[in-house]
Design a protein around this motif. Structure first.
Motif, PDB file in Angstrom:
ATOM      1  N   ASP A   1       0.863  -1.176   0.000  1.00  0.00           N
ATOM      2  CA  ASP A   1       0.000   0.000   0.000  1.00  0.00           C
ATOM      3  C   ASP A   1       0.900   1.227   0.000  1.00  0.00           C
ATOM      4  O   ASP A   1       2.126   1.120  -0.043  1.00  0.00           O
ATOM      5  CB  ASP A   1      -0.920  -0.025   1.226  1.00  0.00           C
ATOM      6  CG  ASP A   1      -2.218   0.745   0.995  1.00  0.00           C
ATOM      7  OD1 ASP A   1      -2.212   1.655   0.156  1.00  0.00           O
ATOM      8  OD2 ASP A   1      -3.226   0.440   1.653  1.00  0.00           O
ATOM      9  N   SER A   2       0.299   2.399   0.081  1.00  0.00           N
ATOM     10  CA  SER A   2       1.097   3.625   0.041  1.00  0.00           C
ATOM     11  C   SER A   2       2.004   3.762   1.256  1.00  0.00           C
ATOM     12  O   SER A   2       3.056   4.395   1.187  1.00  0.00           O
ATOM     13  CB  SER A   2       0.174   4.841  -0.057  1.00  0.00           C
ATOM     14  OG  SER A   2      -0.753   4.851   1.019  1.00  0.00           O
ATOM     15  N   ASN A   3       1.606   3.152   2.384  1.00  0.00           N
ATOM     16  CA  ASN A   3       2.373   3.315   3.617  1.00  0.00           C
ATOM     17  C   ASN A   3       2.997   2.028   4.142  1.00  0.00           C
ATOM     18  O   ASN A   3       3.945   2.082   4.922  1.00  0.00           O
ATOM     19  CB  ASN A   3       1.490   3.903   4.719  1.00  0.00           C
ATOM     20  CG  ASN A   3       1.035   5.312   4.405  1.00  0.00           C
ATOM     21  OD1 ASN A   3       1.736   6.069   3.742  1.00  0.00           O
ATOM     22  ND2 ASN A   3      -0.145   5.672   4.873  1.00  0.00           N
TER      23      ASN A   3
ATOM     24  N   ARG B   1       7.431   4.196   5.047  1.00  0.00           N
ATOM     25  CA  ARG B   1       7.913   5.563   5.225  1.00  0.00           C
ATOM     26  C   ARG B   1       9.239   5.630   5.962  1.00  0.00           C
ATOM     27  O   ARG B   1      10.043   6.533   5.727  1.00  0.00           O
ATOM     28  CB  ARG B   1       6.851   6.381   5.959  1.00  0.00           C
ATOM     29  CG  ARG B   1       5.560   6.555   5.161  1.00  0.00           C
ATOM     30  CD  ARG B   1       4.423   7.041   6.012  1.00  0.00           C
ATOM     31  NE  ARG B   1       4.059   6.066   7.035  1.00  0.00           N
ATOM     32  CZ  ARG B   1       3.039   6.218   7.876  1.00  0.00           C
ATOM     33  NH1 ARG B   1       2.298   7.307   7.815  1.00  0.00           N
ATOM     34  NH2 ARG B   1       2.766   5.286   8.769  1.00  0.00           N
TER      35      ARG B   1
ATOM     36  N   LYS C   1      -3.410   2.099   6.985  1.00  0.00           N
ATOM     37  CA  LYS C   1      -2.737   3.383   6.864  1.00  0.00           C
ATOM     38  C   LYS C   1      -1.484   3.450   7.727  1.00  0.00           C
ATOM     39  O   LYS C   1      -0.442   3.956   7.299  1.00  0.00           O
ATOM     40  CB  LYS C   1      -3.694   4.516   7.244  1.00  0.00           C
ATOM     41  CG  LYS C   1      -3.114   5.914   7.059  1.00  0.00           C
ATOM     42  CD  LYS C   1      -4.128   6.988   7.396  1.00  0.00           C
ATOM     43  CE  LYS C   1      -5.251   7.003   6.372  1.00  0.00           C
ATOM     44  NZ  LYS C   1      -6.183   8.143   6.604  1.00  0.00           N
TER      45      LYS C   1
END
Length: 209
Positions: free
Chosen positions: A13-15, A32, A68
């Motif tokens: 996912d994005s994170n 991140r 998230k």
């Protein structure tokens, strides 16, 4: 910096990255900062559970990870997690054969895990697409609406169905009628038999038949 882990990525996912280690267990890494959020300990993961949660299994119990943040949002405590046919974005959760509802987006408990195992599995449509869903508590039956409001308290032995907004209920061998909108008793249980309302009438039998 590329996150390092021993194994293969099964979900990105994005994170976060969900990875399967060489030992067959699953973990979560924060993209991140390349830190391991959750070490490889999960037995199973369902990354498609919802847009915001990952379902996991650990030592025979189910819980949820926030997509998230990669944090464990709900600790593993459920014996089963089962989709509901009647509630959007809600799922049935089971602990010790007791059933409740949680929100599959937030993981929050909507109805407590206290109802009988087979609650939320049968529904009665009426009116313009309205529906009431069966709940059971200690083998007594009630009804809840799609807003998760208990309309008919679980005190009845039988619910025959809904006709013209009226629920036909049975308790202690007698039948009566309850308003499907608010759960108020329309006619108290007093008949040896009662059917479902249609065209303003419902068949009833009083006395031996």
């Amino acid at each position: 910096m590329e996150p390092k882990y021993d194994g293969e990525a099964v979900y990105i996912d994005s994170n976060i990255v969900v990875y399967r280690s060489s030992n067959g267990k699953f973990g979560v890494i924060d993209i991140r900062n390349s830190k391991i959020r959750i070490p490889d300990k999960y037995d199973e993961v369902n990354c498609m559970f919802s847009d915001s949660l990952i379902e996991f299994k650990y030592k025979g119990k189910y819980g949820f990870v926030d997509k998230k943040t990669g944090k464990e949002l709900v600790a593993p405590k459920y014996d089963y997690v089962v989709n509901s046919d009647y509630f959007e974005n809600l799922v049935r959760v089971i602990i010790n054969n007791k059933c409740g509802l949680i929100n599959k987006i937030t993981g929050k408990e909507i109805l407590p895990v206290k109802y009988d195992y087979d609650s939320f599995t049968s529904g009665y449509y009426y009116g313009n697409g309205d529906i009431l869903i069966e709940i059971k508590l200690n083998n007594k039956i009630g009804l809840v609406n799609r807003n998760r409001v208990v309309v008919v308290k679980p005190i009845y032995d039988e619910i025959k169905g809904i006709g013209e907004g009226i629920v036909t209920v049975g308790i202690n061998g007698l039948y009566g009628f309850v308003d499907a909108r608010n759960g108020k008793i329309a006619i108290k249980p007093q008949y040896n038999y009662a059917g479902i309302f249609s065209e303003g009438l419902a068949p009833v039998v009083e006395g031996i038949w």
